[in-house]
Write an enzyme that holds these catalytic residues in place. Structure first.
Site, PDB file in Angstrom:
ATOM      1  N   SER A  63       0.807  -1.222   0.000  1.00 31.43           N
ATOM      2  CA  SER A  63       0.000   0.000   0.000  1.00 31.43           C
ATOM      3  C   SER A  63       0.843   1.277   0.000  1.00 31.43           C
ATOM      4  O   SER A  63       0.320   2.364  -0.227  1.00 31.43           O
ATOM      5  CB  SER A  63      -0.947   0.024   1.206  1.00 31.43           C
ATOM      6  OG  SER A  63      -0.239   0.264   2.404  1.00 31.43           O
ATOM      7  N   LYS A 102       1.114   4.577   6.859  1.00 25.37           N
ATOM      8  CA  LYS A 102       0.560   5.473   5.838  1.00 25.37           C
ATOM      9  C   LYS A 102       1.266   6.823   5.910  1.00 25.37           C
ATOM     10  O   LYS A 102       2.037   7.102   6.814  1.00 25.37           O
ATOM     11  CB  LYS A 102      -0.945   5.684   6.042  1.00 25.37           C
ATOM     12  CG  LYS A 102      -1.778   4.402   6.134  1.00 25.37           C
ATOM     13  CD  LYS A 102      -1.844   3.646   4.834  1.00 25.37           C
ATOM     14  CE  LYS A 102      -2.634   2.341   5.011  1.00 25.37           C
ATOM     15  NZ  LYS A 102      -2.636   1.531   3.772  1.00 25.37           N
TER      16      LYS A 102
END
Length: 206
Positions: A63, A102
């Site tokens: 991701s 993230k």
């Protein structure tokens, strides 16, 4: 004839031997205790550093491609102040046993929107050099990285106080604030800007 006392040579010799043995035993015991205490102190320091200051973390999944790859090892800083575009680690909102990594896109008070594959922060376009959609077709990019605003996602115009808006660099394959919403600033475990593995990719992160 005087009454002077004396110690036979053998007894004097044996007494010296006993003292030497006692000294050796005492020295060994002291060494053992010192070593044990040394190990405890070093272990305590290591645990304290890992718990409160720094810790290694491993990337799982893609991701954060292309910035981070699966099984990259990073050094997590638990005491630095988090700023916009820093990479952070926090418990997964839907499963606190897991951790997500993230990039912070929005700080408290920020307006965020996304139009035609361009990020807008406080109405200004942002060039995201860490995002690479060159391998994706326009259709795939438009579908998985579609336009949004905070109003359309969360019903608010700005990032709330005490919250971050986070996204993965791999915009077409990332579960992030677009799906689970804002994250609590206090839930952030730390930020990372240093890759420590693999050897050929050791260095700072953008």
């Amino acid at each position: 004839m005087s009454d002077s006392s004396f110690e036979p040579r053998n007894e004097r010799h044996n007494s010296g031997r006993k003292r030497k043995k006692d000294y050796k035993k005492k020295s060994f015991a002291q060494e053992l205790v010192s070593t044990f205490l040394y190990i405890i102190v070093i272990t305590g320091i290591f645990v304290a550093i890992r718990t409160f200051l720094f810790a290694p973390v491993s990337v799982e999944g893609d991701s954060m491609n292309p910035t981070l790859e699966h099984e990259d090892r990073l050094l997590l800083n638990k005491v630095s102040n988090v700023d916009r575009f820093d990479i952070v680690v926090f418990p997964a909102p839907e499963d606190p046993e897991k951790q997500y990594i993230k990039r912070v896109i929005g700080l408290p008070g920020d307006e965020i929107s996304y139009r035609d594959q361009v990020l807008y922060l406080n109405s200004r376009p942002v060039e995201e050099a860490y995002v690479d959609l060159s391998q994706e077709s326009d259709e795939v990019a438009a579908y998985y990285n579609s336009d949004f605003s905070l109003q359309s996602l969360e019903g608010v115009e700005r990032v709330p106080e005490g919250s971050f808006f986070v996204m993965g660099d791999n915009r077409v394959n990332s579960k992030d604030s677009r799906s689970f919403g804002f994250i609590d600033i206090d839930s952030v475990i730390g930020e990372t800007s240093l890759r420590i593995w693999p050897i050929d990719r050791i260095g700072g992160l953008d």
